[in-house]
Design an enzyme around this catalytic site. Structure first.
Site: not given
Length: 648
Positions: A337, A366, A384, A386, A388, A472, A518
């Site tokens: 993000c 991570r 991910q 992902d 946005h 979320k 997100h």
């Protein structure tokens, strides 16, 4: 008299001091026999608690998650009692209920705790339970609590008590056993009719590698032996479906100590599976107006300081990468993000340009502790799906609902039909966990609840499960074995646009902050593939499976015909594999079954002479000999039926 409101809205007028169990008995004898725990005005209470003020009462049975939680937490108490008997001198620490059962962590002292003792411990737990010992809560002073555990020479319990305030410390007693506990128990031990200790493992005190290592004993219990038997059958089925086992047999992925723990290596078949999933979602995103972007695998530490990720997750990230330049540090990307915020800020925007929807299959890293790594479901590097969305406040509702539609499309296309939407909101008691303004949080939470209600989703609200920057909507999906997994998430964020000073020019010709959404329908490709393997037992939908047809040569002399068949099938977009090894046809069939190829085509002298193929389906169904045209129609119809079934 006090007024007690039940979940259906009915109000009971009862004497002050009446217990939840007595109220259950006033409703029906059956409910009184089955009630396991209760909550009053949102707080967990014992069924024997004397109610003193007006309030809302919920009674829980085995059919409720809270009922199971009380059942398994109470079972942990019984386990702790028996462990102290079986291993004199051990130190008890904590014993919570978990999603499936419970565990208790102990310092074994000089004892060797092994699975060979499980049978004896289980039998003793049932003996204790049959005596129907009531669980009884009592408040103790901090001084009294510390004295009790100092007498036992238990530094773990003493540490827990040190972090509690005087006046909020309670002990739970049953039989001649006492434990530090906040509450939430069965009326008595007699409800526990079946117990199975399932595993033994190491665990660090309070999850800290620098603190003492303890022994963790896992177990599960039930109110009926039949339920335990059914559970054990599911456990055996889960072992057969374990994605680590099937992933190896199907040659999808592997791990290497030399590469590093938690860093999966995708083999050709697994890479093809990933690529197909990516293409599927990219096409759906293209139709929904998303634009693909690409961001680097590292970012300047300042980027994550600005976003707040370094403050919140710096300890869980890989250590900063130093460059030859003084005071210059980079991090392996833990989130996509912040990069997407910078992509948005690269130019000026008008309200007419919004929404902007940026999508990326971005790999992030991570640092998970080695003991928490588990196949593809818990890794250190993952990709991910992902995206946005940067939109105006007026566009938030429609954009959020459009993302819900996209998530539901993904689920229906892959056979995930049983799910609950979880609205994850902040914990108002712990404001330090979050960033941003309270009024923005309130707007974001309400927007999610409104969209969820308008989409008529079955949803629950979970306090304290929000991301640090915003609330979320998480999708909790049940697989074929009834296990719940978190798949897909949509988050509303007012904070990052503020931190990155993102703007657009409004119709009033002044600058405004966009709202950021997100979203990740898969969550991560690694975890999604793991769950998909276990949900389908490796029998993927035909449209998705890497190799749809395995062509088995009876001997090498039929290889030319096999390759001709393969080429014709590939021309019809049917993915094939030719097995021309010098092995028996029986062995080839067995190995093809193990790798779960949906169809096997066997070619030998008979097939070559008649220009046909002998078709065998995974699982043993024999279609016999057929022309290639008929086989191509069979595959096409199967895929069409799959799509129709998922849509239904």
């Amino acid at each position: 008299m006090i007024q007690v409101r039940l979940p259906d809205g009915a109000i009971k007028s009862v004497r002050q001091g009446t217990t939840p169990l007595e109220i259950a008995a006033s409703i029906s004898e059956g409910l009184a026999r089955n009630v396991l725990s209760a909550s009053y005005n949102g707080e967990v209470v014992e069924t024997s608690t004397h109610l003193q003020v007006d309030g809302d009462l919920i009674l829980y049975t085995w059919n409720d998650a809270e009922g199971k939680k009380a059942f398994w937490h109470s079972s942990a108490h019984v386990l702790a009692q028996v462990l102290k008997e079986h291993y004199p001198g051990i130190k008890l620490t904590i014993g919570p209920a978990i999603e499936q059962g419970f565990y208790y962590d102990i310092d074994p002292n000089s004892h060797s705790v092994t699975e060979k003792d499980f049978d004896a411990i289980e039998k003793r737990m049932i003996e204790v339970s049959r005596k129907q010992h009531p669980f009884s809560m009592r408040t103790v002073s901090k001084k009294e609590a510390l004295a009790y555990y100092q007498n036992e020479k238990n530094p773990f319990k003493s540490e827990l008590i040190d972090n509690l305030d005087d006046g909020e410390i309670t002990f739970c007693d049953h039989a001649d056993f006492t434990d530090l506990c906040r509450g939430g128990h069965l009326p008595h031990t007699g409800f526990i009719k079946a117990v199975k200790l399932t595993n033994i493992a190491g665990a660090y005190w309070r999850g800290d590698e620098t603190k003492p290592q303890l022994t963790r004993i896992y177990g599960i219990s039930f109110p009926k032996q039949k339920l335990l038997n059914e559970h054990l059958q599911l456990v055996e089925e889960a072992k057969k479906r374990d994605h680590r086992k099937l992933g190896t047999e199907m040659e999808l992925f592997t791990f290497s100590k030399k590469v590093g723990q938690g860093l999966p290596l995708w083999l050709p078949k697994g890479a093809a599976l990933r690529e197909r999933l990516e293409r599927f979602l990219k096409e759906a995103q293209r139709k929904a107006g998303y634009e693909q972007v690409v961001s680097p695998h590292i970012g300047h530490k300042e980027l994550y300081t600005t976003s707040g990720h370094y403050e919140k997750y710096g300890a869980d990230s890989f250590q900063p990468i130093k460059t030859p330049s003084e005071d210059e540090e980079f991090l392996l990307k833990p989130m996509n993000c912040p990069h997407h915020c910078e992509i948005f800020s690269a130019r000026n925007w008008s309200y007419r340009d919004l929404p902007k929807r940026y999508a990326e299959f971005g790999t992030v890293y991570r640092y998970e502790q080695s003991g928490e790594l588990h196949g593809l479901t818990r890794v250190r590097g993952f990709t991910q799906d992902d995206a946005h969305i940067f939109c105006t406040p007026d566009q938030l509702d429609s954009e959020f609902k459009a993302v819900i539609d996209l998530v539901l499309y993904v689920f229906s296309s892959l056979g995930f039909a049983d799910f609950t939407a979880q609205v994850s909101v902040r914990d108002p008691e712990n404001p330090d966990k979050y960033i941003g303004k309270v009024e923005d949080w309130e707007k974001a939470e309400q927007a999610i609840i409104n969209a969820t209600q308008e989409k008529e989703l079955n949803y629950v609200i979970e306090t304290g499960e929000a991301a640090f920057y915003g609330p979320k909507l998480d999708f909790m999906v049940k697989d074929a074995l009834g296990r719940s997994w978190q798949l897909g998430t949509i988050q509303v964020d007012y904070s990052l646009p503020e931190r990155f000073e993102l703007t657009y020019k409004g119709s009033d010709n002044t600058l405004h902050r966009p709202v950021m959404i997100h979203r990740a329908p898969f969550g991560s490709l690694e975890r999604f593939v793991a769950i998909l393997i276990e949900h389908t037992a490796g029998n993927f939908p035909l449209w998705l499976t890497p190799n749809q047809v395995n062509i088995l040569c009876v001997s090498e002399k039929f290889e030319k015909y096999a390759k001709k068949v393969s080429q014709l099938l590939e021309n019809n977009e049917i993915r094939t594999l030719v097995d021309n090894r010098n092995e028996t046809i029986g062995k080839k069939i067995r190995e093809s079954e193990l790798q779960k190829h949906p169809y096997m085509i066997i070619v030998g002298e008979k097939e070559v002479s008649k220009s046909v193929v002998s078709v065998r389906e995974h699982g043993g169904k024999d279609h016999g000999a057929m022309s290639l045209d008929n086989f191509i129609r069979l595959v096409g119809n199967t895929i069409e039926n799959e799509v129709q079934e998922f849509k239904t």
